[in-house]
Design an enzyme around this catalytic site. Sequence first.
Site, PDB file in Angstrom:
ATOM      1  N   ASP A 119       2.919  -0.614   3.775  1.00 54.84           N
ATOM      2  CA  ASP A 119       2.997  -2.256   4.067  1.00 54.84           C
ATOM      3  C   ASP A 119       3.984  -2.165   5.392  1.00 54.84           C
ATOM      4  O   ASP A 119       4.457  -1.242   5.510  1.00 54.84           O
ATOM      5  CB  ASP A 119       3.571  -2.980   2.906  1.00 54.84           C
ATOM      6  CG  ASP A 119       4.820  -2.575   2.157  1.00 54.84           C
ATOM      7  OD1 ASP A 119       5.495  -1.728   3.231  1.00 54.84           O
ATOM      8  OD2 ASP A 119       5.091  -2.702   1.200  1.00 54.84           O
ATOM      9  N   SER A 120       3.986  -3.135   5.847  1.00 50.92           N
ATOM     10  CA  SER A 120       4.674  -3.252   7.086  1.00 50.92           C
ATOM     11  C   SER A 120       6.381  -3.500   7.001  1.00 50.92           C
ATOM     12  O   SER A 120       6.935  -3.517   7.993  1.00 50.92           O
ATOM     13  CB  SER A 120       4.131  -4.358   8.111  1.00 50.92           C
ATOM     14  OG  SER A 120       4.411  -5.500   7.226  1.00 50.92           O
ATOM     15  N   ASP A 133      -3.056  -3.787  -4.894  1.00 54.02           N
ATOM     16  CA  ASP A 133      -2.017  -2.992  -5.151  1.00 54.02           C
ATOM     17  C   ASP A 133      -1.078  -3.570  -6.110  1.00 54.02           C
ATOM     18  O   ASP A 133      -0.942  -4.929  -6.134  1.00 54.02           O
ATOM     19  CB  ASP A 133      -1.278  -2.482  -4.106  1.00 54.02           C
ATOM     20  CG  ASP A 133      -0.312  -3.592  -3.391  1.00 54.02           C
ATOM     21  OD1 ASP A 133       0.906  -3.366  -3.535  1.00 54.02           O
ATOM     22  OD2 ASP A 133      -0.770  -4.402  -2.650  1.00 54.02           O
ATOM     23  N   GLN A 154      -2.660 -15.592   6.441  1.00 51.52           N
ATOM     24  CA  GLN A 154      -1.552 -16.497   5.863  1.00 51.52           C
ATOM     25  C   GLN A 154      -2.118 -17.875   5.901  1.00 51.52           C
ATOM     26  O   GLN A 154      -2.933 -18.168   6.192  1.00 51.52           O
ATOM     27  CB  GLN A 154      -0.033 -16.076   6.509  1.00 51.52           C
ATOM     28  CG  GLN A 154       0.524 -14.801   6.495  1.00 51.52           C
ATOM     29  CD  GLN A 154       0.868 -14.544   4.932  1.00 51.52           C
ATOM     30  OE1 GLN A 154       0.941 -15.531   3.975  1.00 51.52           O
ATOM     31  NE2 GLN A 154       1.533 -13.391   4.672  1.00 51.52           N
ATOM     32  N   CYS A 201      -3.347   9.204 -24.428  1.00 50.66           N
ATOM     33  CA  CYS A 201      -3.869   8.762 -25.533  1.00 50.66           C
ATOM     34  C   CYS A 201      -4.657  10.164 -26.329  1.00 50.66           C
ATOM     35  O   CYS A 201      -5.044  10.072 -27.366  1.00 50.66           O
ATOM     36  CB  CYS A 201      -5.044   7.897 -25.045  1.00 50.66           C
ATOM     37  SG  CYS A 201      -4.318   6.263 -24.730  1.00 50.66           S
TER      38      CYS A 201
END
EC number: 2.4.2.29
Length: 381
Positions: free
Chosen positions: A89-90, A264, A187, A307
Amino acid sequence: MKYELQTTDGRARRGRLIFERGVVETPAFMPVGTYGTVKGMTPEEVKETGAQILLGNTFHLWLRPGQEIMKLHGDLHDFMNWHGPILTDSGGFQVFSLGDIRKITEQGVHFRNPINGDSIFLSPEKSMEIQNDLGSDIVMIFDECTPYPADWDYAKRSMEMSLRWAKRSRQRFDELENKNALFGIIQGSVYEDLRDVSVKGLVDIGFDGYAVGGLAVGEPKEDMHRILEHVCPQIPEDKPRYLMGVGKPEDLVEGVRRGVDMFDCVMPTRNARNGHLFVTDGVVKIRNAKHKDDVSSLDEHCDCYTCRNYSRAYLHHLDRCNEILGARLNTIHNLRYYQRLMAGLRQAIEEGKLELFVVDFYQRIGKPIPPLAEKDVAASN
């Protein structure tokens, strides 16, 4: 990076992202490695859960250990010994989360280092330079993550600044001769008309993929679904679509139904450390007393290391004793659950049976199916 769209089922897409470092089957979930590590996991363990790509955090890695330390190793892949693709990410979301200790200007963001209080400046250009040094396979533009709630006027100003910053990010990325992928971020808050302007502006600039930002920030789920239904069809079909910071298993299912390719979230790892474990039939809170003498496995449908080898009683015991192993075993399971969910979605799309998968998924967790918009229902039929 190359994106191949293989088949569709309604709005849902089955494809693959092809990098020099490997192939990522989509729809895909990316575990979050904020500080160059998925908390408690070795890269080998993360890979064994089925993860093919990780997310790294530009902001935190810039502050610690810093670009120079990273370059001593080569790049982030070498530093953390993960040799598959990495998306970073930025830093925008983290900067805008700082609240009162940051000041937004046209040039960028001035803020206090949350570690030592030093004055720091982060701009679109600086973000591109940091991510270039990290060797990110997917670089995200620097944008303003519009908070929720935001009125239309504020959301408009924020979106327009993000578009200007997108142009600057693109320009600096190209000047650095970075050969990896650069994604734009759409955005506009919950306002469809603002999202329209953002998508068009970003497509005009031209990016290798497009993320939907500014969702999962507190808005009602109905608004998230509405915006995805409105925005995804406007993104070029030959480009991947990434829903940032999402989310719960049902959020992934709903995103896929509406055409999202990438996700994510810290939820599987953070919830694992808090004893909230995702299973086929919902959620198990492993610290609850009812698991004290339960010798059954966590999820009979799961093939993860946890598991296959340990009982609910043992996981309960580790949690009550605050043993590190408990958090590790829980994390292995939750990450594998998310990867199994994505694999199931991919197979359902391939077979043209996505809606049957969706019905079964919601029946198992005991929740109603969120409705699709009428045009999406028509597409799925």
